[in-house]
Enzyme design. Structure first.
Site, mmCIF file in Angstrom:
data_model
loop_
_atom_site.group_PDB
_atom_site.id
_atom_site.type_symbol
_atom_site.label_atom_id
_atom_site.label_comp_id
_atom_site.label_asym_id
_atom_site.label_seq_id
_atom_site.Cartn_x
_atom_site.Cartn_y
_atom_site.Cartn_z
ATOM 1 C CD GLU A 13 40.362 50.937 44.783
ATOM 2 O OE1 GLU A 13 39.518 50.192 44.267
ATOM 3 O OE2 GLU A 13 41.325 50.506 45.458
ATOM 4 N N GLY A 81 34.260 44.045 40.196
ATOM 5 C CA GLY A 81 33.623 43.507 38.995
ATOM 6 C C GLY A 81 32.232 42.993 39.342
ATOM 7 C CG MET A 179 41.373 41.412 43.415
ATOM 8 S SD MET A 179 42.656 41.780 42.204
ATOM 9 C CE MET A 179 43.964 40.680 42.722
ATOM 10 C CD GLU A 180 42.049 44.930 47.216
ATOM 11 O OE1 GLU A 180 40.899 45.318 46.923
ATOM 12 O OE2 GLU A 180 42.934 44.732 46.368
ATOM 13 C CG ASP A 203 35.365 44.888 35.855
ATOM 14 O OD1 ASP A 203 35.230 43.671 35.959
ATOM 15 O OD2 ASP A 203 35.952 45.567 36.730
HETATM 16 N N1 ADE Z 1 38.254 44.974 40.842
HETATM 17 C C1 ADE Z 1 37.582 45.594 39.855
HETATM 18 N N2 ADE Z 1 37.177 44.715 38.920
HETATM 19 C C2 ADE Z 1 37.598 43.497 39.334
HETATM 20 C C3 ADE Z 1 37.523 42.191 38.793
HETATM 21 N N3 ADE Z 1 36.910 41.983 37.624
HETATM 22 N N4 ADE Z 1 38.101 41.174 39.482
HETATM 23 C C4 ADE Z 1 38.726 41.402 40.645
HETATM 24 N N5 ADE Z 1 38.842 42.616 41.207
HETATM 25 C C5 ADE Z 1 38.287 43.659 40.557
#
Ligand code: ADE
Length: 235
Positions: A13, A81, A179-180, A203
């Site tokens: 990233e 995601g 997650m951040e 995703d």
């Molecule tokens: N970063 C990318 N895809 C993610 C997901 N499915 N859950 C948490 N962080 C992510």
């Protein structure tokens, strides 16, 4: 001189952005030890940090940057995601606001996601940074692939349909999960530093994540880097 700080969680990233920085110089971050460099994008002085994965790493890095440098804006760049029904891998989400989807003090009457003691449930992104990010994103991507809204963060990778549905039950307007971002947003909010989060979808945050993640990670990051570079050069 004031800096625009760009924070990514993983090597992939930040490394493409580092290659685009003019005059990149590594900077020691002492005990914390996260990779940091300074340089210029366009004419904008930039700090580029790799914070590591998760909310605590993100918070530590953000507070370190604010404490040690004159930071005028914070940009969190990375993948996420997709949660929103109209959001798909390859799309971009720009934060209007962010919150922690895994903070739950509802036992004491607080709404889910709310940190007791703070006077907001959602940390609002800076309007000017949002507009700048959206403008640049629409230049690079089809308009219907650029979304604006709520980004939620927590300390787990969401890769099961059940988990995705549970997050959407609590936060029906969430567009994506990562997650951040919310940790960077909270630290920015409490320090009164403007922020925005830009996330490219890797995703669907469900059982198909395993199949999609690697492919879209590699595919989306160059596009994301182009958007971030264009945006920062205009600040
Ligand atoms: N970063 C990318 N895809 C993610 C997901 N499915 N859950 C948490 N962080 C992510």
């Amino acid at each position: 001189m004031q800096y625009t700080a760009i924070i990514g969680a993983m090597d992939i990233e930040v490394e493409g952005l580092r290659e685009r920085l003019d005059g990149a110089q590594p900077i020691s971050t002492g005990q914390l030890g996260f990779p940091l460099c300074a340089g210029v994008l366009g004419r904008t002085p930039v700090l580029l940090a790799k914070c590591g994965i998760g909310k605590v790493n993100a918070a530590l890095c953000t507070q370190y940057l604010i404490d040690h440098f004159p930071v005028r804006a914070l940009i969190n760049s990375g993948v996420a995601g997709a949660l929103g029904p109209q959001v798909n891998p390859g799309d971009l989400v720009v934060s209007h606001a962010a919150l922690h989807h895994d903070v739950d003090v509802s036992f004491f009457g607080y709404p889910k996601g709310v940190v007791p003691g703070l006077n907001v449930g959602r940390f609002p992104a800076d309007q000017k940074l949002v507009q700048c990010a959206v403008g640049e994103a629409r230049r690079v991507l089809d308009k219907d692939r650029v979304h604006q809204g709520l980004i939620v963060s927590g300390d787990r990778f969401v890769a099961e349909g059940r988990d995705k549905q549970a997050i959407l039950e609590n936060f029906p307007d969430a567009l994506c999960v990562e997650m951040e971002g919310s940790a960077i947003a909270q630290v920015a909010y409490q320090n009164k530093v403007p922020f925005v989060i830009l996330r490219a979808m890797s995703d669907h945050a469900d059982d198909s994540a395993r199949a999609d993640y690697e492919t879209y990670l590699k595919r989306t990051i160059p596009v994301l880097n182009e958007i971030v570079t264009g945006m920062v050069a205009k600040l």
